[in-house]
Design an enzyme around this catalytic site. Structure first.
Site, short mmCIF file in Angstrom:
data_model
loop_
_atom_site.label_atom_id
_atom_site.label_comp_id
_atom_site.label_asym_id
_atom_site.label_seq_id
_atom_site.Cartn_x
_atom_site.Cartn_y
_atom_site.Cartn_z
N CYS A 120 0.84 -1.20 0.00
CA CYS A 120 0.00 0.00 0.00
C CYS A 120 0.87 1.25 0.00
CB CYS A 120 -0.93 -0.02 1.22
SG CYS A 120 -2.11 1.36 1.25
N CYS A 121 1.92 1.26 0.86
CA CYS A 121 2.83 2.42 0.87
C CYS A 121 3.54 2.56 -0.47
CB CYS A 121 3.86 2.28 1.99
SG CYS A 121 3.23 2.72 3.63
N CYS A 201 -0.91 8.50 7.53
CA CYS A 201 -2.26 8.12 7.07
C CYS A 201 -3.14 7.74 8.26
CB CYS A 201 -2.17 6.94 6.12
SG CYS A 201 -1.38 7.32 4.55
N CYS A 227 7.63 4.48 5.55
CA CYS A 227 6.78 4.17 4.39
C CYS A 227 7.63 3.69 3.21
CB CYS A 227 5.98 5.39 3.98
SG CYS A 227 6.99 6.78 3.42
S1 SF4 Z 1 0.58 4.54 5.72
FE1 SF4 Z 1 -0.90 5.11 4.09
S2 SF4 Z 1 0.02 4.33 2.25
FE2 SF4 Z 1 1.04 3.27 3.96
S3 SF4 Z 1 -0.16 1.38 4.37
FE3 SF4 Z 1 -1.06 2.96 5.64
S4 SF4 Z 1 -2.75 3.80 4.40
FE4 SF4 Z 1 -1.38 2.72 3.00
#
Ligand code: SF4
Length: 244
Positions: A120-121, A201, A227
């Site tokens: 996701c990151c 996030c 991240c």
């Molecule tokens: S920090 Fe943001 S981009 Fe990273 S896993 Fe969590 S929601 Fe996804």
């Protein structure tokens, strides 16, 4: 490239020259000595972002500022961004995001952050950021050593692939941040008052308890602490022949 810093490739000398000195002077000299270089600052408009952005605005409020909007940020972060842009007169804040199609594909099996936070990151932060920063020779970040979670030995200057990465606040403490913000009456992120001290996030950020590192609330309970945008790219500039 004729700029002194990029030609010198002497990160140790740069670090020694500026360690413990004025961060304002560091940024000013960086810009003055690299006039032909493409330079940007990077900010998440989080808990401690006001200081770096204020320093930049005192020298060049038109310096490009990259802001990665993952689509998962707290609404309060967007309000803080608007507040700082207005207060500091920042003229070139660039929002960087993954395209909607890529996010839809990533989420096709359910919310990606619930299944695979590294992926996701990568999708929402690292890949769009790397594409955006590839337009620049030098980028400035607001990371600090006191934040912990692997940042304890952060240098002021470091290589990031073919780019020079500069961390002018590396030696600042949390107290320094508070004193500076108070001295210049800078807006603070509203979630600070709720115990959030490092703000990313919404699904992956929690408040921190007394005695915890500032970044302990990021990806709480997981081994993940970054991240990925701050993982150095290779090869380092010092190992290359020329930056031009
Ligand atoms: S920090 Fe943001 S981009 Fe990273 S896993 Fe969590 S929601 Fe996804």
């Amino acid at each position: 490239m004729a700029d002194a810093l990029l030609e010198a490739r002497d990160l140790a000398a740069l670090n020694a020259r500026h360690e413990g000195g004025s961060s304002l002077r560091l940024i000013r000299e960086l810009l003055e000595e690299n006039r032909s270089a493409r330079i940007c600052a990077v900010s998440g408009f989080g808990a401690g972002s006001a200081v770096l952005l204020h320093l930049v605005s005192r020298i060049d409020p038109g310096l490009p500022v990259l802001f990665v909007d993952t689509g998962k940020l707290f609404p309060a972060t967007h309000r803080h961004r608007a507040e700082l842009v207005e207060a500091l007169g920042l003229r070139d804040v660039r929002t960087v995001s993954a395209d909607a199609g890529a996010i839809a594909r990533g989420n096709s099996g359910g919310a990606l952050w619930m299944r695979d936070r590294d992926a996701c990151c990568d999708l929402r932060k690292v890949e769009p950021f790397r594409a955006a920063v590839s337009d620049f020779d030098i980028w400035i970040s607001g990371r600090k050593r006191y934040q912990g979670a692997g940042r304890e030995t952060l240098p002021l200057f470091e290589a990031d692939g073919p780019r020079l990465k500069v961390n002018p606040l590396a030696f600042w403490t949390g107290g320094d941040i508070d004193v500076y913000c108070a001295a210049f009456s800078l807006p603070r992120h509203e979630l600070l008052a709720q115990g959030y001290r490092s703000i990313g996030c919404e699904p992956c950020t929690t408040p921190v308890r007394e005695g915890e590192d500032e970044r302990a609330g990021r990806w709480r309970g997981l081994t993940k602490s970054e991240c990925g945008i701050h993982i150095p790219q290779t090869p380092p500039i010092a190992a290359e022949g020329s930056a031009s």
